[in-house]
Design a protein around this motif. Structure first.
Motif, PDB file in Angstrom:
ATOM      1  N   GLN A   8       5.510  -6.525   8.012  1.00  0.00           N
ATOM      2  CA  GLN A   8       4.946  -6.725   9.290  1.00  0.00           C
ATOM      3  C   GLN A   8       3.513  -5.771   9.366  1.00  0.00           C
ATOM      4  O   GLN A   8       3.469  -4.858   8.542  1.00  0.00           O
ATOM      5  N   THR A   9       2.731  -6.194  10.211  1.00  0.00           N
ATOM      6  CA  THR A   9       1.681  -5.415  10.486  1.00  0.00           C
ATOM      7  C   THR A   9       1.867  -4.232  11.506  1.00  0.00           C
ATOM      8  O   THR A   9       2.537  -4.335  12.529  1.00  0.00           O
ATOM      9  N   TYR A  10       1.508  -2.911  10.911  1.00  0.00           N
ATOM     10  CA  TYR A  10       1.607  -1.921  11.925  1.00  0.00           C
ATOM     11  C   TYR A  10       0.274  -1.275  12.672  1.00  0.00           C
ATOM     12  O   TYR A  10      -0.723  -1.427  11.762  1.00  0.00           O
ATOM     13  N   ARG A  11       0.260  -1.086  13.927  1.00  0.00           N
ATOM     14  CA  ARG A  11      -0.911  -0.591  14.475  1.00  0.00           C
ATOM     15  C   ARG A  11      -0.774   1.139  14.433  1.00  0.00           C
ATOM     16  O   ARG A  11       0.072   1.704  14.933  1.00  0.00           O
ATOM     17  N   LEU A  12      -1.596   1.864  13.709  1.00  0.00           N
ATOM     18  CA  LEU A  12      -1.553   3.196  13.418  1.00  0.00           C
ATOM     19  C   LEU A  12      -2.626   3.676  14.432  1.00  0.00           C
ATOM     20  O   LEU A  12      -3.526   3.166  14.979  1.00  0.00           O
ATOM     21  N   THR A  14      -4.927   5.637  13.526  1.00  0.00           N
ATOM     22  CA  THR A  14      -6.166   5.583  13.034  1.00  0.00           C
ATOM     23  C   THR A  14      -6.497   4.434  12.176  1.00  0.00           C
ATOM     24  O   THR A  14      -7.289   4.355  11.278  1.00  0.00           O
ATOM     25  N   GLY A  15      -5.722   3.362  12.628  1.00  0.00           N
ATOM     26  CA  GLY A  15      -6.297   2.135  11.779  1.00  0.00           C
ATOM     27  C   GLY A  15      -5.140   1.024  11.839  1.00  0.00           C
ATOM     28  O   GLY A  15      -4.170   0.965  12.963  1.00  0.00           O
ATOM     29  N   TYR A  16      -4.882   0.348  10.695  1.00  0.00           N
ATOM     30  CA  TYR A  16      -3.572  -0.720  10.606  1.00  0.00           C
ATOM     31  C   TYR A  16      -3.157  -0.589   9.353  1.00  0.00           C
ATOM     32  O   TYR A  16      -3.729  -0.080   8.314  1.00  0.00           O
ATOM     33  N   ALA A  17      -1.680  -1.132   9.213  1.00  0.00           N
ATOM     34  CA  ALA A  17      -1.078  -1.212   7.864  1.00  0.00           C
ATOM     35  C   ALA A  17      -0.258  -2.426   7.906  1.00  0.00           C
ATOM     36  O   ALA A  17       0.259  -3.056   8.857  1.00  0.00           O
ATOM     37  N   PHE A  18      -0.087  -3.054   6.501  1.00  0.00           N
ATOM     38  CA  PHE A  18       0.728  -4.206   6.432  1.00  0.00           C
ATOM     39  C   PHE A  18       1.447  -3.845   5.122  1.00  0.00           C
ATOM     40  O   PHE A  18       0.975  -3.357   4.347  1.00  0.00           O
ATOM     41  N   GLY A  19       2.734  -4.148   5.051  1.00  0.00           N
ATOM     42  CA  GLY A  19       3.768  -3.900   4.031  1.00  0.00           C
ATOM     43  C   GLY A  19       4.519  -5.165   3.789  1.00  0.00           C
ATOM     44  O   GLY A  19       4.851  -5.698   4.502  1.00  0.00           O
ATOM     45  N   LEU A  20       4.710  -5.376   2.285  1.00  0.00           N
ATOM     46  CA  LEU A  20       5.281  -6.366   1.905  1.00  0.00           C
ATOM     47  C   LEU A  20       5.958  -6.084   0.695  1.00  0.00           C
ATOM     48  O   LEU A  20       5.512  -5.687  -0.201  1.00  0.00           O
ATOM     49  N   SER A  21       7.380  -6.497   0.366  1.00  0.00           N
ATOM     50  CA  SER A  21       8.156  -6.319  -0.885  1.00  0.00           C
ATOM     51  C   SER A  21       8.776  -7.557  -1.169  1.00  0.00           C
ATOM     52  O   SER A  21       9.216  -8.346  -0.273  1.00  0.00           O
ATOM     53  N   ASP A  22       8.654  -8.042  -2.724  1.00  0.00           N
ATOM     54  CA  ASP A  22       9.282  -9.265  -3.041  1.00  0.00           C
ATOM     55  C   ASP A  22      10.167  -8.919  -4.187  1.00  0.00           C
ATOM     56  O   ASP A  22       9.804  -8.061  -5.066  1.00  0.00           O
ATOM     57  N   ILE A  23      11.262  -9.527  -4.435  1.00  0.00           N
ATOM     58  CA  ILE A  23      12.024  -9.576  -5.729  1.00  0.00           C
ATOM     59  C   ILE A  23      11.479  -9.776  -6.898  1.00  0.00           C
ATOM     60  O   ILE A  23      11.828  -9.437  -7.941  1.00  0.00           O
ATOM     61  N   GLY A  24      10.275 -10.725  -6.915  1.00  0.00           N
ATOM     62  CA  GLY A  24       9.713 -11.196  -8.101  1.00  0.00           C
ATOM     63  C   GLY A  24      10.462 -12.273  -8.611  1.00  0.00           C
ATOM     64  O   GLY A  24      11.315 -13.111  -8.087  1.00  0.00           O
ATOM     65  N   LEU A  25      10.216 -12.896  -9.964  1.00  0.00           N
ATOM     66  CA  LEU A  25      10.706 -13.845 -10.616  1.00  0.00           C
ATOM     67  C   LEU A  25      11.948 -13.675 -11.661  1.00  0.00           C
ATOM     68  O   LEU A  25      12.528 -14.880 -12.008  1.00  0.00           O
ATOM     69  N   VAL A  26      12.165 -12.398 -11.799  1.00  0.00           N
ATOM     70  CA  VAL A  26      13.097 -11.997 -12.999  1.00  0.00           C
ATOM     71  C   VAL A  26      14.341 -11.302 -12.573  1.00  0.00           C
ATOM     72  O   VAL A  26      15.331 -11.511 -13.027  1.00  0.00           O
ATOM     73  N   ARG A  27      13.975 -10.174 -11.525  1.00  0.00           N
ATOM     74  CA  ARG A  27      15.088  -9.198 -11.275  1.00  0.00           C
ATOM     75  C   ARG A  27      16.234  -9.951 -10.254  1.00  0.00           C
ATOM     76  O   ARG A  27      15.940 -10.816  -9.589  1.00  0.00           O
ATOM     77  N   ASP A  37       5.447   4.456   9.154  1.00  0.00           N
ATOM     78  CA  ASP A  37       5.790   5.100  10.380  1.00  0.00           C
ATOM     79  C   ASP A  37       4.463   5.402  11.148  1.00  0.00           C
ATOM     80  O   ASP A  37       3.607   6.208  10.723  1.00  0.00           O
ATOM     81  N   ASP A  38       4.174   4.428  12.071  1.00  0.00           N
ATOM     82  CA  ASP A  38       2.895   4.391  12.859  1.00  0.00           C
ATOM     83  C   ASP A  38       2.819   5.871  13.485  1.00  0.00           C
ATOM     84  O   ASP A  38       1.639   6.649  13.739  1.00  0.00           O
ATOM     85  N   ALA A  39       3.799   6.438  14.311  1.00  0.00           N
ATOM     86  CA  ALA A  39       3.860   7.703  14.828  1.00  0.00           C
ATOM     87  C   ALA A  39       3.530   8.895  13.940  1.00  0.00           C
ATOM     88  O   ALA A  39       2.704   9.640  14.354  1.00  0.00           O
ATOM     89  N   LEU A  40       4.108   8.955  12.859  1.00  0.00           N
ATOM     90  CA  LEU A  40       3.707  10.169  11.953  1.00  0.00           C
ATOM     91  C   LEU A  40       2.436   9.735  11.197  1.00  0.00           C
ATOM     92  O   LEU A  40       2.005  10.845  10.400  1.00  0.00           O
ATOM     93  N   GLY A  41       2.006   8.482  11.117  1.00  0.00           N
ATOM     94  CA  GLY A  41       0.924   8.344  10.293  1.00  0.00           C
ATOM     95  C   GLY A  41       1.441   8.286   8.628  1.00  0.00           C
ATOM     96  O   GLY A  41       0.518   8.964   8.102  1.00  0.00           O
ATOM     97  N   LEU A  42       2.428   7.808   8.399  1.00  0.00           N
ATOM     98  CA  LEU A  42       3.031   7.707   7.173  1.00  0.00           C
ATOM     99  C   LEU A  42       3.174   6.436   6.346  1.00  0.00           C
ATOM    100  O   LEU A  42       3.736   5.523   7.110  1.00  0.00           O
TER     101      LEU A  42
END
Length: 283
Positions: A8-12, A14-27, A37-42
């Motif tokens: 999802q998109t995160y409002r920091l 000092t800005g914005y962040a988006f994270g995405l993880s995918d299993i891929g095609l083999v594993r 973590d938007d509160a910690l800026g992490l």
């Protein structure tokens, strides 16, 4: 334990962040994990290893342990942060000393981040030992992340293994971290033939009682874009292919760009899990 972050998109602060993880095609399962973590800026990406579900456990535990350590830091320790870090060139990297202390003059945030990585390693190594492996080896994980506290002019980069951090600034991409691998060590030594495999790690969190993280500070600028990713991305794509996506990034298109990067990696083999975190600074 803090759960790994959803896509999802995160409002920091000092800005914005988006994270995405995918299993891929083999594993068969996804051993990558990320946390924002938007509160910690992490923002952190971890790529686990160890077979069966051990890699997934390692990356999940590493994120939870690091997050807990940082969350318990006294914020008053950083009220007098020095402002003389222009980032004209990358600051010198700091590796923890053998006695666990920091050199005189080390910024407190660097010390905290280093100790957080060491704490995570201690805990994962103890878990490996408790699994009756005499050498303590077993599950492990890479860890690459950034930590920028609200009101701070600078951010801390911390890195173990071969996940990566890139910066996109002024239409130019720069790889901030250096892969802690035998392959990269050979390249740095000028070796061009009979190179070792790209994935032979020199450093990982969990398998050994000691870890030497790369930790340093940077000064973000408004408009900077940072890409954190596992080797399932950078191992499948060239720098130019990554650049072609990042050049179209804006705060409103972080999700689109993340999905484009993951799909490109899958189109070029998708041999590993693929994780992308994009962080845009507007202040």
């Amino acid at each position: 334990m803090k759960p790994t972050s959803p896509n999802q998109t995160y409002r920091l602060a000092t800005g914005y962040a988006f994270g995405l993880s995918d299993i891929g095609l083999v594993r068969r399962n996804n051993e990558d994990n990320f946390l924002v973590d938007d509160a910690l800026g992490l923002a952190i990406v971890c790529d686990g290893m160890g077979g069966h579900d051990a890699g997934e456990v390692a990356s999940t535990e590493a994120l939870a342990l690091f997050h807990q350590f940082i969350a318990e830091v006294d914020p008053h320790a950083f009220h007098h942060e020095p402002r003389d870090d222009p980032d004209a060139t990358l600051p010198g990297r700091y590796s923890a000393q053998s006695d666990g202390t920091a050199p005189q003059g080390t910024h407190p945030a660097i010390t905290v981040a280093t100790r957080a990585v060491e704490h995570v390693n201690d805990q994962l190594y103890a878990m490996n030992r408790s699994d009756m492996r005499p050498d303590g080896r077993g599950m492990g994980t890479t860890m690459t992340g950034i930590w920028r506290q609200p009101q701070s002019a600078t951010m801390v980069v911390f890195h173990v293994g071969d996940s990566r951090l890139y910066r996109w600034r002024d239409s130019r991409m720069l790889q901030i971290t250096s892969d802690q691998t035998l392959y990269q060590k050979a390249l740095d030594a000028g070796i061009t033939v009979n190179l070792p495999g790209r994935n032979e790690l020199l450093q990982a969190i969990g398998p050994s009682p000691m870890v030497e993280p790369e930790v340093h500070r940077l000064t973000p600028r408004p408009g900077d874009l940072y890409l954190l990713c596992s080797d399932g991305l950078h191992g499948m794509l060239s720098d130019q292919q990554i650049v072609d996506v990042l050049r179209n990034a804006t705060p409103d298109t972080l999700a689109t760009c993340s999905h484009q990067l993951v799909e490109l990696a899958k189109q070029h083999g998708g041999k590993d899990n693929i994780t992308v975190v994009l962080v845009w600074f507007d202040a």
